[in-house]
Scaffold this active site. Structure first.
Site, PDB file in Angstrom:
ATOM      1  CD  GLU A  38      -2.832   0.945   2.494  1.00 51.77           C
ATOM      2  OE1 GLU A  38      -2.744  -0.014   3.283  1.00 51.77           O
ATOM      3  OE2 GLU A  38      -3.597   1.910   2.667  1.00 51.77           O
ATOM      4  NE  ARG A  46       4.325  -8.006  11.183  1.00 53.55           N
ATOM      5  CZ  ARG A  46       3.883  -7.100  10.291  1.00 53.55           C
ATOM      6  NH1 ARG A  46       2.823  -7.361   9.550  1.00 53.55           N
ATOM      7  NH2 ARG A  46       4.469  -5.949  10.156  1.00 53.55           N
ATOM      8  CE  LYS A  62       3.655   0.114   4.338  1.00 54.32           C
ATOM      9  NZ  LYS A  62       2.427  -0.083   3.582  1.00 54.32           N
TER      10      LYS A  62
END
Ligand code: ATP
Ligand code: MG
Length: 588
Positions: free
Chosen positions: A60, A295, A305
């Site tokens: 994104e 992850r 982020k």
């Protein structure tokens, strides 16, 4: 939890096993691809896809990529490369807020930097999910027409209350049985801007009693008047991520849609949605399948982020490419290399078990790659003078230093020796501890690539700090000459001719956080920042380093790996960043 003490073999990657099995069973042998994303009718015009598998990396564009993304990039692009497939770079830009061009640009730059591209022959596999808004809208209408979606006018609070809990089923919305015609009309009104933001939501009609809360009639479209960086003000309704993502995969004929574990509970909806759209002939089988992996969590950094944005905006670091940040832009400036990330991702493997990876594993990978790749140079980071009293005042003599101890083919370079040298402060001890083999009063040491010298005295400033050490050299002992071994000394120290040295700005970076798990428990992760994560010094470097170009990398002997900063270096005046020390200074 992994630890640096464990031997790390090439770790397993369960997704490879899945891909191999799928290929063996010819699962995608008849999948078609017309050369661009599209629905079933569009793809039916194409040939059997020449790409054996299709994967995608779907960031994104709402922030800079970090080291966690590198794991996903190597996984997705790596699988495609290894199995005759193609990996798409897809910007998942269906959320109008927070996305911008700066992020798009930095993401493409970093994927390239890691060694991957998306131009495959004539095909450019760079896509923007926002280009699929038309199809997504059509898919939503199709769900409504087939009785699989309804417009809900409950408030957000009511919907939350009626969703139930892990142990209790949810309650059906009073709007759940609206007629298809009414749902269609309301949805079209939503699109036409007749309803206020947040007033109506389109929901999938699945099962409010499902044990999986994600299947309790999830929202798929919301009213949101927001300008979108690609589609402008065309839309005032936007799809939810969980609805958009499976559709993006399907339109791009993705075979293996790989995501992190938090999406595991979304997989039933992913499958449900694509099956409904296939029944309506909007999509064709074989449909993409979602696989989840753990992850990357890395000690001593934060990989989110949002937290990275806070660090930058809160001015705890100097911008997105601050060499202390775990962003890929920061890692690059720090001197980390793409091959080091490749080695790292191979070593840690891909599994379904969440764990923390020790930061030292990443550092070791960088050391391994840099050790091979970097020429050696001499740098004195904390200089004091060494004066050779019996050396002629104006004499300059050449000494020869190998560029790489394991690679004689890289040759030697000349370093000038003169009467006044810079040596490391820590290489002289007035009252040496036991086992100290470097310079001390009356002691002898070899000047690396030069002569054996004997200490004759030293001088201090008013504060008691040593400023100058005095010595005499033994003329027959030059390295590389017959007399070199006549006198054996235990210590060997590096030096730079004071008359020739390049006084350079050098930044000594250390870990950004002082705690292995920043913000663990109820601590604020900001309080875990390491106050000494950077120290800027003026070092005395061997003269050839003046010519270093941005991103030239070296091992400064005995100190570690350094890179000429790609931003602040100017021609003839490079600035150096310490990438990593030679050994782990944090090991307990
Ligand atoms: P963040 O949690 O930092 O905001 P994100 O998941 O929202 O990251 P995206 O841009 O959506 O960021 O991520 C693009 C891809 O990278 C996704 O497929 C995601 O699963 C993957 N990814 C993100 N963070 C990690 C991580 N720490 N380890 C492995 N893969 C990751
Ligand atoms: Mg995300």
């Amino acid at each position: 939890m992994s630890s640096e003490k464990e031997p790390i073999a090439l770790a397993s990657n369960f997704i490879r096993a899945i891909v191999e099995k799928d290929l063996e069973q010819h699962k995608f042998a008849r999948k078609k691809w017309v050369g661009s994303p599209g629905d079933a009718a569009h793809q039916a015009m194409g040939q059997v896809d020449a790409a054996k598998i299709r994967t995608r990396f779907p960031p994104e564009p709402n922030g800079y990529l970090h080291i966690g993304h590198a794991k996903s990039i190597f996984l997705n692009f790596g699988l495609a490369r290894d199995y005759g497939g193609i990996c798409h770079l897809r910007f998942d830009d269906t959320n109008p807020e927070k996305e911008n061009q700066e992020y798009v640009d930095s993401i493409t730059e970093m994927v390239h930097w890691l060694g991957f591209g998306w131009q495959n022959g004539k095909e450019n596999n760079l896509y923007f999910a926002s280009n699929y808004f038309d199809f997504m809208y059509r898919a939503a209408e199709s769900l409504i027409e087939n009785g699989h979606a309804y417009v809900d006018s409950q408030t957000a609070d009511e919907m939350r209350m009626n969703r139930g809990t892990l142990t209790e089923p949810g309650k059906n919305s009073p709007d759940r049985d609206r007629s298809i015609a009414e749902n269609l009309q309301l949805f079209r009104e939503m699109r036409a801007g007749k309803h206020a933001d947040g007033s109506l939501v389109l929901r999938a009609k699945i099962d409010m009693a499902s044990p999986n809360i994600n299947m309790r009639d999830p929202a798929i479209y919301r009213v949101r008047r927001a300008h979108h960086h690609n589609t402008g003000d065309t839309w005032c309704i936007y799809p939810m991520y969980t609805f958009a993502h499976p559709i993006e995969d399907a339109l791009e004929q993705i075979t293996h849609s790989i995501c992190t574990l938090e999406f595991e509970d979304q997989r039933p909806f992913y499958d449900w949605l694509l099956e409904r759209l296939a029944e309506a002939n909007l999509l064709a089988h074989p449909l993409p399948h979602q696989y989840e992996f753990a992850r990357l969590n890395l000690t001593y950094v934060v990989l989110s982020k949002r937290k990275l944005i806070d660090l930058v905006e809160g001015k705890h670091v100097n911008g997105w490419d601050d060499p202390r940040l775990p962003t890929l832009a920061g890692a690059r400036r720090r001197g980390y290399v793409a091959e080091g990330f490749k080695l790292f991702t191979d070593r840690i493997g891909v599994s379904k078990a969440d764990s923390w990876i020790e930061y030292t594993i990443l550092e070791d990978c960088m050391r391994e790659v840099l050790n091979e790749a970097s020429e050696r140079r001499i740098a004195v980071l904390d200089p004091i003078k060494l004066v050779i009293d019996n050396y002629a005042d104006n004499k300059t003599e050449d000494c020869f230093a190998p560029n790489h101890p394991q690679k004689p083919e890289l040759g030697k370079r000349t370093v000038p020796l003169t009467k006044e040298l810079w040596i490391e402060r820590e290489d002289f001890e007035e009252t040496p501890p036991k086992g100290f083999f470097r310079l001390m009063p009356d002691g002898m040491v070899r000047l690396r690539y030069g002569y054996v010298v004997k200490c004759t005295g030293f001088e201090k400033d008013a504060a008691g700090q040593i400023t100058t050490v005095r010595c005499e050299y033994l003329p027959d002992t030059k390295s590389g000459t017959a007399g070199a071994d006549a006198i054996k000394v235990k210590g060997n120290i590096h030096w730079v001719s004071a008359a020739h040295a390049y006084a350079a700005e050098v930044r000594l970076y250390d870990r950004l956080f002082k705690e292995a798990h920043p913000g663990e428990g109820d601590r604020d992760y900001i309080n875990d920042l390491n106050p000494n994560s950077v120290k800027t010094i003026t070092a005395q470097l061997e003269p050839s380093l003046k010519d270093a170009k941005p991103e030239d990398r070296f091992q400064f002997e005995r100190h570690g790996y350094f890179v000429a900063d790609r931003k602040d270096s100017v021609a003839g005046k490079p600035v150096f960043n310490r990438t990593v020390t030679l050994r782990d200074a944090w090991q307990k």
